[in-house]
Design an enzyme around this catalytic site. Sequence first.
Site, short mmCIF file in Angstrom:
data_model
loop_
_atom_site.label_atom_id
_atom_site.label_comp_id
_atom_site.label_asym_id
_atom_site.label_seq_id
_atom_site.Cartn_x
_atom_site.Cartn_y
_atom_site.Cartn_z
N ASP A 194 33.36 15.12 37.35
CA ASP A 194 33.81 13.76 37.06
C ASP A 194 33.77 12.93 38.34
O ASP A 194 32.70 12.56 38.79
CB ASP A 194 35.21 13.80 36.43
CG ASP A 194 35.62 12.46 35.84
OD1 ASP A 194 34.72 11.66 35.49
OD2 ASP A 194 36.82 12.20 35.73
N ASP A 198 40.15 10.67 43.10
CA ASP A 198 40.91 9.80 42.20
C ASP A 198 42.29 9.59 42.78
O ASP A 198 42.99 10.56 43.11
CB ASP A 198 41.05 10.42 40.81
CG ASP A 198 39.82 10.22 39.93
OD1 ASP A 198 38.76 9.88 40.49
OD2 ASP A 198 39.93 10.41 38.71
N ARG A 250 31.34 3.18 42.08
CA ARG A 250 32.75 3.46 42.40
C ARG A 250 32.93 3.88 43.86
O ARG A 250 33.38 4.96 44.17
CB ARG A 250 33.33 4.52 41.48
CG ARG A 250 33.33 4.12 40.02
CD ARG A 250 34.07 5.13 39.17
NE ARG A 250 34.10 4.72 37.76
CZ ARG A 250 34.76 5.35 36.81
NH1 ARG A 250 35.45 6.44 37.11
NH2 ARG A 250 34.73 4.91 35.57
#
EC number: 4.2.2.2
Length: 374
Positions: A194, A198, A250
């Site tokens: 993923d 994060d 991102r």
Amino acid sequence: MDSPCLVALLVFSFVIGSCFSDNPIDSCWRGDSNWAQNRMKLADCAVGFGSSTMGGKGGDLYTVTNSDDDPVNPAPGTLRYGATRDRPLWIIFSGNMNIKLKMPMYIAGYKTFDGRGAQVYIGNGGPCVFIKRVSNVIIHGLYLYGCSTSVLGNVLINESFGVEPVHPQDGDALTLRTATNIWIDHNSFSNSSDGLVDVTLTSTGVTISNNLFFNHHKVMLLGHDDAYSDDKSMKVTVAFNQFGPNCGQRMPRARYGLVHVANNNYDPWTIYAIGGSSNPTILSEGNSFTAPNESYKKQVTIRIGCKTSSSCSNWVWQSTQDVFYNGAYFVSSGKYEGGNIYTKKEAFNVENGNATPQLTKNAGVLTCSLSKRC
């Protein structure tokens, strides 16, 4: 140690890390040839919102001697055993290791993972690392790659909480949830299921610096989701990192909160470099952006969830001292009126983007030998 992922990690880290740089973090400690006798000096060197992070400073040295993993009853000498102790520890490694975790590993507060002097790989098709509801963690000098999803299972969270069932996870390399005073420095991230990093659920006081991110699509998420407005308290510094080769998007992607993106070097992206939704404040300063060749991918920024072109015009996204190559451009908006973003302790000098390739050329895991400066 001969898989394509490991070979790529070694090649890119050698190329990026072959010369010494003088960004303010590295100049704090890298000139000392006796670094191995004074490892904990590293904790004095963070800048930005995570500059107060102590990690395991003042605690005992704990040496990882065994690459095995038991998620419920870890053996002394393993990484998970040290990570879950309820006391400050500065965790080092006896030699090169490839650690494949059986379940996600939760790190207790006041820990430093210090990979200097060894090549330490975590991932290799297993789940990776969580920092949840704790403070004061330093992650330095690790290869985090090939991190995968996990299944439902029991995991030792720490000595106080004991063993708890952990739901399946997405396969991020490093996840911060409700974490404060965290410093992520000089690691090499790639090829996970993923995201690579994060930072969510009111995590704040975070600095992400001197890392190499490559061969990955969704690199860094800051902010849980658009419905979670409590992330307005989030403050993250992203500085001196190398993004690329082969990163998609991102870098970071933010929701709410305040993000200072400073002196990072961006290779061509496949979607965008910096993005966000839910009105984050993004201050881009002294970065170097090289756009991909496709004419429709030149914009550095993307604003997500804007119903009209004017609905996001008041978002504070500012570009100062950035440099742009191959047609790259940054769409600024709003005006930052909050004064100094940093305290005196947090503040650091940001160079013009022309200096960024020099400041980031040692991003990623360093090659450190005893009695020689890193």
